[in-house]
Design a protein around this motif. Sequence first.
Motif, PDB file in Angstrom:
ATOM      1  N   ILE A  89      -7.186   0.042  10.747  1.00  0.00           N
ATOM      2  CA  ILE A  89      -8.568   0.265  11.133  1.00  0.00           C
ATOM      3  C   ILE A  89      -9.166  -0.970  11.799  1.00  0.00           C
ATOM      4  N   TYR A  90      -8.674  -2.171  11.408  1.00  0.00           N
ATOM      5  CA  TYR A  90      -9.241  -3.407  11.972  1.00  0.00           C
ATOM      6  C   TYR A  90      -8.839  -3.567  13.440  1.00  0.00           C
ATOM      7  N   GLU A  91      -7.642  -3.123  13.782  1.00  0.00           N
ATOM      8  CA  GLU A  91      -7.225  -3.134  15.183  1.00  0.00           C
ATOM      9  C   GLU A  91      -8.093  -2.176  15.997  1.00  0.00           C
ATOM     10  N   LEU A  92      -8.414  -1.034  15.386  1.00  0.00           N
ATOM     11  CA  LEU A  92      -9.242  -0.047  16.071  1.00  0.00           C
ATOM     12  C   LEU A  92     -10.659  -0.584  16.281  1.00  0.00           C
ATOM     13  N   SER A  94     -11.543  -3.632  16.583  1.00  0.00           N
ATOM     14  CA  SER A  94     -11.561  -4.726  17.555  1.00  0.00           C
ATOM     15  C   SER A  94     -11.249  -4.252  18.975  1.00  0.00           C
ATOM     16  N   ALA A  95     -10.867  -2.989  19.130  1.00  0.00           N
ATOM     17  CA  ALA A  95     -10.556  -2.437  20.449  1.00  0.00           C
ATOM     18  C   ALA A  95     -11.863  -2.171  21.212  1.00  0.00           C
ATOM     19  N   PRO A  96     -11.786  -2.070  22.532  1.00  0.00           N
ATOM     20  CA  PRO A  96     -12.995  -1.835  23.340  1.00  0.00           C
ATOM     21  C   PRO A  96     -13.460  -0.377  23.297  1.00  0.00           C
ATOM     22  N   VAL A  97     -13.727   0.107  22.088  1.00  0.00           N
ATOM     23  CA  VAL A  97     -14.292   1.440  21.902  1.00  0.00           C
ATOM     24  C   VAL A  97     -15.486   1.324  20.970  1.00  0.00           C
ATOM     25  N   SER A  98     -16.526   2.073  21.237  1.00  0.00           N
ATOM     26  CA  SER A  98     -17.721   2.043  20.398  1.00  0.00           C
ATOM     27  C   SER A  98     -17.494   2.877  19.143  1.00  0.00           C
ATOM     28  N   TYR A  99     -18.382   2.695  18.170  1.00  0.00           N
ATOM     29  CA  TYR A  99     -18.230   3.459  16.930  1.00  0.00           C
ATOM     30  C   TYR A  99     -18.393   4.953  17.201  1.00  0.00           C
ATOM     31  N   MET A 100     -19.258   5.311  18.159  1.00  0.00           N
ATOM     32  CA  MET A 100     -19.445   6.721  18.483  1.00  0.00           C
ATOM     33  C   MET A 100     -18.177   7.329  19.077  1.00  0.00           C
ATOM     34  N   GLU A 101     -17.454   6.552  19.870  1.00  0.00           N
ATOM     35  CA  GLU A 101     -16.194   7.042  20.448  1.00  0.00           C
ATOM     36  C   GLU A 101     -15.130   7.198  19.374  1.00  0.00           C
ATOM     37  N   ARG A 250     -17.546  -0.481   3.764  1.00  0.00           N
ATOM     38  CA  ARG A 250     -16.119  -0.177   3.530  1.00  0.00           C
ATOM     39  C   ARG A 250     -15.242  -0.353   4.771  1.00  0.00           C
ATOM     40  N   LEU A 251     -15.779  -0.977   5.807  1.00  0.00           N
ATOM     41  CA  LEU A 251     -14.997  -1.220   7.015  1.00  0.00           C
ATOM     42  C   LEU A 251     -14.643  -2.692   7.178  1.00  0.00           C
ATOM     43  N   LYS A 252     -15.517  -3.531   6.664  1.00  0.00           N
ATOM     44  CA  LYS A 252     -15.278  -4.980   6.776  1.00  0.00           C
ATOM     45  C   LYS A 252     -14.803  -5.516   5.440  1.00  0.00           C
ATOM     46  N   PRO A 253     -13.800  -6.419   5.473  1.00  0.00           N
ATOM     47  CA  PRO A 253     -13.299  -6.967   4.215  1.00  0.00           C
ATOM     48  C   PRO A 253     -14.343  -7.854   3.541  1.00  0.00           C
TER      49      PRO A 253
END
Length: 253
Positions: A89-92, A94-101, A250-253
Motif C-alpha cells: 500500500i505504501y508503494e501505491l 507514493s505513486a502519482p495517483v490521487s486518493y480518489m483514483e 490506518r494508512l500511515k505507520p
Amino acid sequence: MNLRGMAAIYRSEMARTRRTLLQSIVSPVLSTSLYFVVFGSAIGSRITEVAGISYGAFIVPGLIMLMLLTQSVSNASFGIFFPRFSGSIYELLSAPVSYMEIVMGYVGAAASKSILLGLIILGTAGLFVPLQIAHPFWMLLFLVLTAFTFSLLGFIIGIWAEGFDRLQLVPLLVITPLTFLGGTFYSIDMLPPFWQGVTLLNPVVYLVSGFRWSFYGVGDVSLAASLAVVVAFLAVSLAVVSWIFRSGYRLKP
C-alpha cells in the motif's frame, strides 16, 4: 486525472477475480440458486402469493440484493486489505495517483464484480420463476448505486480491519442479519404494526423495497424514500473515505 493509474488498479483487481473464478463467481451463484430451490419450493408451496406476486418471483429482488451487499463489501474489503497486509500500500500511496483514483480503482472493480454477479443471478432466476422487470432503468440504477455504495463500505472496512478475522465481522454480524430482516423473504406488511415500525429503522428495507419496486411496481416504502437512503449512504461513505485519506487513518505507520 491519472486514468492509466486508475485503470491499472482496476485491471489488477479484475484479474484476481479471473484467477479465483470458482470462489468469486460460481460459488455465489450456486448458493443463491439453492435459496430459490429451498425457499421457492418449500415455502413457495405454502405461500402462493405476496402482494399479488408469486412467492418465488417475489424473493428474487431480495436475493439479488442479499448477494449484492455481501459480495460488494467482501470484494472491496479484501481488495484494499491485502495491500495493507503485504505492505505494498505504501508503494501505491507514493505513486502519482490521487486518493480518489485509488478509491475508484478498487471500488470500481468490486462494484463491477457485484453487478456482474447480480446480472448472472437475475438470468439464473429466470430458469426457476417467471420474471418481469417493469422499470429496467430503475432496476439498473439501484443495482449500480447499491454496488458502489457497499463497495465503498467494504473499502472502509478493509482500511479499518487489523486482521483477516475482522474482514468478515461486519458482513456476517451486521449486513447479513439486516438483509434477512429487511424484507428479503417477506413483505413488512405481513408483520404486526409495532414490528413494522421497528423494521423501518433498518436501512436495508429501503434498498430491497426500491429494487423490488423496479421489478413489479410494488414496494414496502416509496421510491423516493428508497432513493434518499441509498444516496445518503453513498454520501456518508464518500465522506468517511475522504477523511481516511486526509488523516492517514490506518494508512500511515
